[in-house]
Scaffold this motif. Structure first.
Motif, short mmCIF file in Angstrom:
data_model
loop_
_atom_site.label_atom_id
_atom_site.label_comp_id
_atom_site.label_asym_id
_atom_site.label_seq_id
_atom_site.Cartn_x
_atom_site.Cartn_y
_atom_site.Cartn_z
N VAL A 43 0.84 -1.20 0.00
CA VAL A 43 0.00 0.00 0.00
C VAL A 43 0.88 1.25 0.00
N ASN A 45 1.51 3.43 2.48
CA ASN A 45 0.88 4.58 3.13
C ASN A 45 1.48 4.84 4.51
N THR A 85 2.36 2.57 6.88
CA THR A 85 2.22 1.54 7.91
C THR A 85 3.27 0.45 7.65
C1 LIG Z 1 -2.82 2.00 5.27
O1 LIG Z 1 -3.49 0.98 4.60
C2 LIG Z 1 -3.88 -0.11 5.42
C3 LIG Z 1 -4.42 -1.21 4.52
O2 LIG Z 1 -5.32 -0.71 3.57
C4 LIG Z 1 -4.90 0.39 6.45
O3 LIG Z 1 -5.28 -0.68 7.28
C5 LIG Z 1 -4.26 1.49 7.28
O4 LIG Z 1 -5.20 2.03 8.17
C6 LIG Z 1 -3.72 2.59 6.38
N1 LIG Z 1 -2.95 3.53 7.20
C7 LIG Z 1 -2.96 4.85 7.02
C8 LIG Z 1 -2.08 5.64 7.92
O5 LIG Z 1 -3.66 5.38 6.17
#
Ligand SMILES: *[C@@H]1O[C@H](CO)[C@@H](O)[C@H](O)[C@H]1NC(C)=O
Ligand SMILES: *[C@@H]1O[C@H](CO)[C@@H](O)[C@H](O)[C@H]1NC(C)=O
Length: 249
Positions: A94, A96, A98
């Motif tokens: 992803v 993002n 994490t």
């Molecule tokens: C990043 O993506 C994951 C999986 O889709 C999600 O669970 C998580 O909350 C996201 N984190 C942020 C900081 O957006």
């Protein structure tokens, strides 16, 4: 192919704007679907041998491209690692911010670099390794940001450390085109199971491997090679042997 990009912009996007003068006609989503279909990318596996960890990672930037070269150095964790198991991190990515790769007591034992044709970004998929012998000391872990978008990096760790996990952020330009990834591994100290300290090689100085100059024969777009270096330390003499593998893609 383990890539999925965030559609939303990240706070780090500021780094991208104004960076690349190159204009792309394709949109980011197109890249992702193309990559997912297994098209238009080149993969560069830079994977350490069993029982080795990544001890440094270096990216050089070629003009007009986000990746010019990638060098991964590998070093033995301890003199004998029992039954290490390594596997590619789960997909999809992803990016993002994490932790997506390598959890609990794992260490990063290599990367597969996927070079995306459009935008030229290089996605790093870590190889996550584990062994009952190796325990990560969680309270020593520190996040280390390797790069800004479009920037090179060169990061090595000490003998008693390992690259533990990896976070990433995808970086789009103002048109939403994927340009690069910002990488942030966590660096931790480790111990042998049972709390034994890891002393292997602590009496020896660090190995410096200079594999010499190497130019890929094609002279084309990928002039610079990808390098995989195994640093093999003789624990009784502290002599170091450098095994260098060059890959031209
Ligand atoms: C990043 O993506 C994951 C999986 O889709 C999600 O669970 C998580 O909350 C996201 N984190 C942020 C900081 O957006
Ligand atoms: C370390 O070096 C010594 C002396 O050159 C050699 O006899 C020994 O086999 C080496 N050990 C390893 C593990 O390569």
């Amino acid at each position: 192919m383990p890539v999925r990009s965030t559609a939303s912009r990240t706070t780090l996007e500021m780094c991208v704007s104004g960076w690349s003068a190159v204009k792309y006609v394709f949109i980011g989503v197109w890249i992702i679907f193309t990559v997912a279909a297994g098209q238009n990318f080149k993969d560069h596996p830079l994977v350490c041998e069993d029982g080795y960890k990544v001890s440094s990672i270096k990216r050089g930037i070629a003009e007009g491209k986000n990746v010019g070269s990638l060098t991964v150095e590998c070093e033995r964790l301890i003199s004998t690692v029992r039954n290490p198991t390594c596997k590619k991190s789960s997909s999809p990515y992803v990016c993002n911010g994490t932790v997506e790769a390598c959890h609990s007591d794992s260490w990063i034992g290599g990367f597969i670099g996927y070079e995306l044709d459009v935008g030229g970004a290089l996605l790093l998929q870590p190889i996550c390794c584990r062994s009952d012998d190796v325990k990560v000391i969680e309270q020593t872990c520190k996040s280390v940001t390797l790069n800004v978008a479009g920037g090179d990096f060169d990061r090595s760790i000490k003998r008693n450390q390992l690259f533990h996990s990896l976070k990433c952020w995808s970086q789009q330009d103002l048109n939403g085109v994927l340009q690069d990834f910002v990488w942030q591994p966590s660096v931790c100290e480790f111990a042998l199971s049972g709390g034994r300290p890891n002393r292997d090689g602590s009496q020896c100085s660090e190995c410096n491997c200079d594999c010499g100059p190497f130019t890929c024969p094609d002279g084309g777009v990928h002039r610079r090679p990808f390098k995989l270096i195994h640093k093999r330390l003789n624990l009784s003499t502290c002599q170091c042997r450098c095994d260098c593998i060059f890959k031209c893609m």
